[in-house]
Design a protein around this motif. Structure first.
Motif, short mmCIF file in Angstrom:
data_model
loop_
_atom_site.label_atom_id
_atom_site.label_comp_id
_atom_site.label_asym_id
_atom_site.label_seq_id
_atom_site.Cartn_x
_atom_site.Cartn_y
_atom_site.Cartn_z
N PRO A 100 -17.78 8.76 1.72
CA PRO A 100 -18.07 9.01 3.23
C PRO A 100 -17.48 7.82 3.93
O PRO A 100 -16.92 8.02 5.13
CB PRO A 100 -19.44 8.86 3.25
CG PRO A 100 -19.75 9.50 1.91
CD PRO A 100 -18.90 9.01 1.15
N ILE A 101 -17.23 6.49 3.32
CA ILE A 101 -16.50 5.37 4.07
C ILE A 101 -15.06 5.26 3.79
O ILE A 101 -14.52 4.37 4.31
CB ILE A 101 -17.24 4.23 3.94
CG1 ILE A 101 -17.36 3.92 2.27
CG2 ILE A 101 -18.82 4.20 4.66
CD1 ILE A 101 -18.00 2.44 2.30
N ASP A 103 -11.19 6.07 3.80
CA ASP A 103 -10.23 6.57 4.36
C ASP A 103 -9.38 7.40 3.79
O ASP A 103 -8.78 8.62 4.53
CB ASP A 103 -9.19 5.75 5.28
CG ASP A 103 -9.45 5.45 6.64
OD1 ASP A 103 -10.23 5.94 7.00
OD2 ASP A 103 -8.70 4.31 7.33
N ALA A 135 -12.90 -4.04 0.56
CA ALA A 135 -12.28 -4.47 1.97
C ALA A 135 -11.55 -5.64 1.96
O ALA A 135 -12.19 -6.62 2.71
CB ALA A 135 -13.63 -4.11 2.94
N ILE A 143 -5.36 -3.18 3.48
CA ILE A 143 -6.61 -3.60 3.17
C ILE A 143 -6.72 -3.05 1.52
O ILE A 143 -6.45 -2.00 1.34
CB ILE A 143 -7.90 -3.22 3.88
CG1 ILE A 143 -7.77 -4.22 5.08
CG2 ILE A 143 -9.06 -3.49 3.22
CD1 ILE A 143 -8.63 -4.02 6.10
N ASP A 145 -9.29 -2.19 -1.89
CA ASP A 145 -10.64 -1.92 -2.30
C ASP A 145 -10.29 -1.88 -3.65
O ASP A 145 -10.02 -0.92 -4.07
CB ASP A 145 -11.24 -0.49 -1.62
CG ASP A 145 -12.67 -0.52 -2.35
OD1 ASP A 145 -12.76 -0.50 -3.26
OD2 ASP A 145 -13.26 -0.34 -1.16
N ARG A 148 -12.06 1.12 -5.88
CA ARG A 148 -11.59 2.47 -6.01
C ARG A 148 -10.09 2.75 -6.59
O ARG A 148 -9.79 3.66 -7.04
CB ARG A 148 -11.27 2.80 -4.43
CG ARG A 148 -12.44 2.78 -3.32
CD ARG A 148 -12.12 3.62 -2.24
NE ARG A 148 -13.10 3.06 -1.25
CZ ARG A 148 -12.92 2.68 0.04
NH1 ARG A 148 -11.73 2.64 0.51
NH2 ARG A 148 -13.90 2.72 0.69
N ARG A 210 -6.95 2.61 9.72
CA ARG A 210 -8.39 2.48 9.14
C ARG A 210 -9.30 2.86 10.18
O ARG A 210 -9.57 2.44 11.25
CB ARG A 210 -8.55 0.98 8.58
CG ARG A 210 -9.66 0.69 7.81
CD ARG A 210 -9.51 -0.67 7.20
NE ARG A 210 -10.86 -0.94 6.72
CZ ARG A 210 -11.32 -0.79 5.62
NH1 ARG A 210 -10.51 -0.03 4.60
NH2 ARG A 210 -12.43 -1.26 5.05
N PHE A 211 -10.19 3.81 9.65
CA PHE A 211 -11.47 4.25 10.51
C PHE A 211 -11.09 5.04 11.74
O PHE A 211 -11.83 5.33 12.69
CB PHE A 211 -12.41 3.09 10.81
CG PHE A 211 -12.90 2.77 9.65
CD1 PHE A 211 -12.75 3.26 8.36
CD2 PHE A 211 -13.55 1.46 9.61
CE1 PHE A 211 -13.26 2.57 7.19
CE2 PHE A 211 -13.96 1.02 8.19
CZ PHE A 211 -13.79 1.37 7.40
#
Lengths: 506, 168, 427
Positions: A100-101, A103, A135, A143, A145, A148, A210-211
């Motif tokens: 869900p968060i 990208d 992040a 960025i 993570d 993941r 991003r986002f």
């Protein structure tokens, strides 16, 4: 040539082809994979592309196997299916599943391959997963993570092999192994966002995008980067009239799978605040109907000087010559828009179509020479694109003239200096052809709608044509006219996917 | 032709002489409606009409009313701006802009979260799609009225506030 | 001069009667429809909490329609578009001119006939004016320049032509029986008794004619089951689709005026008009005092009943709404108590001796009351029928008009003529 059987079907490929490529041909789709990338070396770390080769005792990875005559390969057998499912499960053991968060969701290798080859029930509780840093800003554009990451090593290989800067590496071992930048270093090379593109999961994300948008909402158009003379092939991702990002489109002849970080940000100019969105007469906004009436006033005696620009498409430059057959022509400021180039992709020439300018026969002038031409002009002046008035000499020569028509996209010095400024379209808002530094003509398609009252430049120019010249009915007709005018041997309306060389010196 | 299944009194095109005169049937019809009229005049209390603002229907627990946004313990929205709801929404009435949250554990949050209650069809698919149980239609609010279209577009603060009713 | 004043007074009376009935009928339509369909119907609009079971709604309706924006299509024929609703309204009202609403009234030694215009050819006038009503509808349909309104207008014309004939045939039977086209003669001719006990009403003498006539009247007024010109299931709203605001209100009012006129025609031609059965004028005058006492006594009884009903509501609905509406039962009970008291007072005054002149006036008023009562019943019948029957299909409408009613009308005429020739007219 090697003849082999894949999933019961016979196929013939050149010797030395990898089994991965042969399987892609035979299956019509690629084998499941994370680490394989056509423009990077073979790492063979993800183990997802395992296939069954008769005669071999165990499953083998297709990416690191070369075809051999008489090979019999199974890619859809139960053994292969189970193997790829189990490998995938292993990749996902410590994955946080925070789609869900994330990208990457929507274009994620884990998501796609789970749906295609996984579909198992997870045996790992979320609380048992190994937690890593999230992040982390690792560079001006990227960025990271770490949770993941599936350790495919594509980004490491990219930094080692393509940019040869080597910022990234895999540190630690076992389930603590993680991707990262070398101590004290940032991922700050000029091509860093390519790591985001090739990252099959959401470990590396672009700080710019991003986002901003969920990727499944985006629509795409095939474009050509207008940032420099290289003309990297790009995919323009847009939604609701707005461009959100540029991604490289593979063209082995031009840019391979890459493009530079600078070029990715050129879309910002499309949505700049100083866009010219309506016709303006002496600084006052007018309607197109009014603008046409004013045009007849200004250009009553025809144009004496026509200034083109290396930012315009080949069709427009060709049409420009028809607008004023008897005029003096200039290609704009020589040496304008120069930057720093390198030997990978970036050209020092930051215009997309300087070769097109030369093809169309519009000689560039330095500021002083252009100022002389402006002063010498005995009739109206037409400036199409670019910003020649950025040079003080030219601005001084233009100042006070009441017969300057500018067709362009931004309210910059030339638009301010012009008596009549007409809004044109940027590369994202029109279709056209750029000729890159190799002399390769490449077509780009329209992605988004034009803002305000802006129109396609060639339609604006067609309005300026003298009564004796027939206006082209369509872009196709215009391309044919320009091809004939420039004596090109290629069909400009049906350029091949990787472009076509226009000839002449490279 | 079979006459089974036809309601009693249906003639399937065949009428008795009395029926074909029609007038007598009219009188019979008038008698039916007259009976209802007279009955209702003397038994007004039996009518099923509900006097709406004074009396209100009790809806089931699963009734889908106006949306609300669920909160974390600290009062911020649970929503992580994944936009599953706006993607799934058949009426295209949810508009979210995401932003970077200062806490990397949360990472993403909705900077704006607008629902156009006029466009919404109250299908509840957003609720189904939400991976965080952040949006619910369980307020039971169905009296959604306002005097301008703008007031039907409700924002994050409105949806988070448990004391809001109807529209802005 | 006197005759002008007399006519004016009668016109005003008639006009007020019709216009007063329109809102009442609209209320009856809405409330009646609701009760027939097991609904509550209008009960919201009120003045200071007094809602009169929805009777205040027509006032609100009128206010709304008057103040609404008049939206009109751009491509209309301006003059005819504006004219059409007025034409419909005017025609609807003018028919009343020849309908007797009472026998006569003797005031101050002068006798007035209770009819605006006692035409010799009253029946012909009725037919002529009624057919003019089509023009309003056809013009409305045509001038609005809309295919649906146009279809509505066309339907109205065809329907009007078909049923006018049947109406004429039915009336001809009546004319043969009573030997006159003058409406006052026809009503006066229905005063007697047949076989000594049956009122000699048109419906008794011409039962088939009555059936044909009432059907035709329903068709002429464009009311259900003959409201095909509006036919909202097929042509949206038919001829008045493009009308709004006050112009629409005129069409709306005209429909109810048509209903009242239809009811008045039915009453006058087939139900004895102002005639009270078994109570001919001399009897009325003779027993005027007794009848007055009876009326007052009944008023007292009815008012007391209403008052009791309201008092029960007071008890039952105490503070039910929490606003002005709570006052209504109290006000209602008070009103009916006052009425009961007033009627009881009048009863106690023993108005038995009102003299010959008073008796005559009472008899006249009693007959007017009888006429109004009959009109109210038949107007209600219009409403009752509307909420009972479904609309005809257009081919059914035409089949009924031409293939059923026309032969029946002709047969009725022939039989009536034979009987009249053999037995003699009702005169």
């Amino acid at each position: 040539m090697a003849k082999l059987t894949i999933d019961g079907g016979a196929i013939e490929v050149a010797d030395g082809t990898s089994l991965f490529d042969a399987c892609r041909l035979a299956r019509g789709e690629a084998l499941p994979h994370f680490c394989y990338h056509p423009d990077l070396s073979i790492a063979g770390v993800c183990r997802l592309c395992q296939v069954e080769v008769e005669g071999m005792p165990k499953l083998t990875i297709a990416c690191n196997t070369t075809v051999r005559d008489g090979m019999v390969v199974h890619t859809r057998s139960e053994k292969v299916r189970k193997a790829s499912q189990q490998i995938l499960e292993m990749h996902l053991i410590n994955h946080p599943v925070d789609c869900p968060i994330c990208d990457q969701a929507g274009e994620c290798g884990l998501q796609n391959q789970y749906m295609a080859y996984g579909l198992y029930d997870s045996q790992v509780a979320e609380s048992d997963k190994v937690n890593k840093a999230k992040a982390q800003v690792i560079g001006p554009h990227v960025i990271l993570d770490k949770e993941r990451c599936v350790l495919c090593s594509r980004c490491v290989r990219f930094c080692n092999e393509v940019t040869k800067t080597g910022e990234m590496g895999i540190f630690n071992r076992g389930d603590r192994a993680e991707i990262g930048t070398a101590p004290g270093r940032e991922l700050d090379n000029a091509y860093s966002v390519n790591t985001v593109d090739i990252c099959p999961v959401g470990a590396l994300t672009s700080r710019d995008f991003r986002f901003q948008k969920r990727v499944w909402m985006l629509k795409s158009a095939d474009g050509v980067c207008a940032g420099c003379a290289t003309g990297c092939n790009v995919r323009v991702d847009h939604e609701a009239g707005r461009v959100y990002r540029l991604k490289p489109r593979r063209n082995a002849q031009v840019n391979g799978s890459w493009m530079c970080d600078e070029g990715r940000l050129t879309y910002k100019d499309v949505h700049a605040d100083d866009r010219l969105v309506e016709p303006s007469w002496r600084g006052q906004a007018v309607t197109w109907a009014d603008a046409k009436a004013r045009l007849a006033e200004v250009a009553v005696g025809g144009f004496a000087l026509v200034v083109g620009s290396a930012h315009q498409s080949l069709e427009e430059l060709g049409l420009l010559k028809l607008v004023a057959p008897g005029a003096v022509f200039s290609g704009g400021l020589a040496g304008s828009d120069m930057g720093v180039g390198d030997d990978l992709l970036r050209s020092a020439d930051r215009t997309p179509n300087r070769r097109g300018l030369q093809l169309a026969g519009l000689p560039e002038h330095d500021a002083a020479a252009l100022a002389v031409l402006v002063r010498a002009a005995k009739g109206a002046i037409l400036v199409h694109g670019g910003d020649p008035a950025a040079a003080p000499e030219v601005a001084a020569a233009l100042a006070g003239r009441q017969d300057v028509v500018y067709v362009g996209t931004h309210r910059r010095a030339t638009a301010q200096a012009a008596t009549l400024a007409l809004p044109g379209a940027t590369w994202a808002e029109k279709a056209g052809i750029f000729v890159n530094r190799q002399g390769r003509a490449q077509a780009f398609a329209q992605a988004v709608a034009r803002p305000g009252q802006a129109r396609e430049d060639w339609r604006v120019l067609a309005e300026l044509l003298p009564a004796t010249a027939a206006a082209p009915a369509s872009l196709k007709a215009l391309r044919e006219a320009v091809r004939a005018q420039l004596g090109l041997g290629i069909d400009l309306d049906r350029l091949p996917a990787d472009g076509a060389l226009t000839g002449g010196e490279a | 032709m079979s006459f089974e299944g036809l309601p009693k009194g249906s003639t399937d095109g065949r009428r008795s002489p009395l029926e074909s005169i029609y007038l007598w049937e009219v009188v019979k019809g008038l008698a039916v409606t007259g009976r209802h009229l007279v009955h209702n005049i003397f038994h007004t209390g039996e009518m099923p009409t509900m006097q709406y603002p004074e009396e209100k229907r009790v809806y089931g627990e699963r009734f889908r009313g106006r949306h609300r946004l669920m909160q974390r313990e600290d009062g911020t929205p649970r929503c992580v701006a994944c936009q599953m709801c706006s993607t799934y929404c058949p009426a295209d009435c949810i508009h979210i802009t995401a932003a970077e949250h200062p806490d990397p554990a949360i990472e993403k949050y909705p900077a704006t979260f607008d629902i156009d209650l006029l466009r919404c069809v109250y299908c509840g698919l957003c609720e189904e799609a939400c991976p965080c149980d952040a949006i619910r239609l369980d307020t039971g609010i169905y009296e959604i009225a306002a005097d301008s279209r703008e007031k039907f577009v409700v924002d994050k603060e409105f949806l988070l506030n448990e004391r809001t009713r109807g529209t802005r | 001069m006197a005759i002008v004043l007399e006519s004016l007074a009668k016109i005003v009376f008639m006009f007020l009667l019709i216009m007063g009935m329109v809102p009442a009928l609209i209320w009856a339509e809405r409330k009646g429809a609701a009760y027939i369909q097991d609904r509550t119907g209008p009960n919201r609009a009120g003045i200071g909490g007094v809602r009169l079971a929805g009777l205040v709604h027509p006032i609100a309706d009128v206010l709304k329609l008057v103040f609404k924006e008049d939206v009109a299509p751009t491509h209309r024929h301006r003059a005819l578009y504006a004219l059409a609703p007025w034409l419909v309204m005017t025609v609807a009202v003018s028919t009343y001119a020849v309908i007797p609403f009472g026998d006569f009234l003797t005031l101050g030694g002068h006798t007035y006939k209770l009819v605006v215009a006692d035409l010799q050819v009253g029946l012909l006038y009725v037919l002529a004016v009624a057919s003019l009503g089509t023009y309003g509808i056809v013009l409305a349909g045509w001038a609005a320049n809309n295919k649906f309104t146009f279809l509505g207008g066309i339907r109205a014309t065809a329907q009007m032509i078909s049923y006018e004939i049947n109406m004429g045939l039915a009336i001809m039977g009546l004319m043969l029986v009573f030997g006159s086209l003058r409406l006052t003669d026809i009503v006066a001719g229905q005063g007697g008794l047949l076989f000594g006990w049956l009122p000699m009403w048109g419906v008794v003498l011409q039962p088939l004619g009555f059936a044909l006539f009432i059907t035709s009247v329903y068709a002429e007024t464009n009311r259900n089951p003959f409201d095909l010109p509006e036919g909202e299931s097929e042509i949206v709203a038919g001829y008045h689709l493009e009308y709004s605001s006050l112009k629409f209100a005129l069409f709306f009012m005209a429909e109810y005026c048509h209903m009242v006129v239809g009811a008045a025609m039915i009453s006058a031609l087939y139900f004895g008009g102002y005639q009270v059965p078994w109570l001919p004028r001399p009897m009325l005058e003779k027993h005027a005092g007794l009848l007055l006492q009876l009326v007052l006594g009944l008023t007292v009884a009815a008012s007391l009943l209403f008052a009791v009903l309201f008092l029960r509501r007071v008890q039952r609905e105490k503070g039910k709404f929490g606003d002005a509406r709570d006052r209504e039962p109290v006000l209602g009970a008070a009103f009916w108590l006052v009425v009961a008291l007033a009627a009881a007072g009048a009863f106690a005054l023993r108005p038995g001796d009102i003299g010959a002149a008073g008796a005559s006036i009472f008899a006249s008023l009693f007959q007017v009351g009888a006429f109004v009562g009959k009109v109210v019943f038949f107007a209600w019948l219009f409403i009752w029928v509307r909420w009972t029957l479904p609309r005809f299909r257009y081919d059914q409408l035409m089949r009924l008009g031409w293939k059923v009613m026309l032969p029946l009308g002709l047969a009725n005429l022939v039989v009536t003529a034979l009987v009249v020739a053999l037995v003699g007219s009702g005169k």
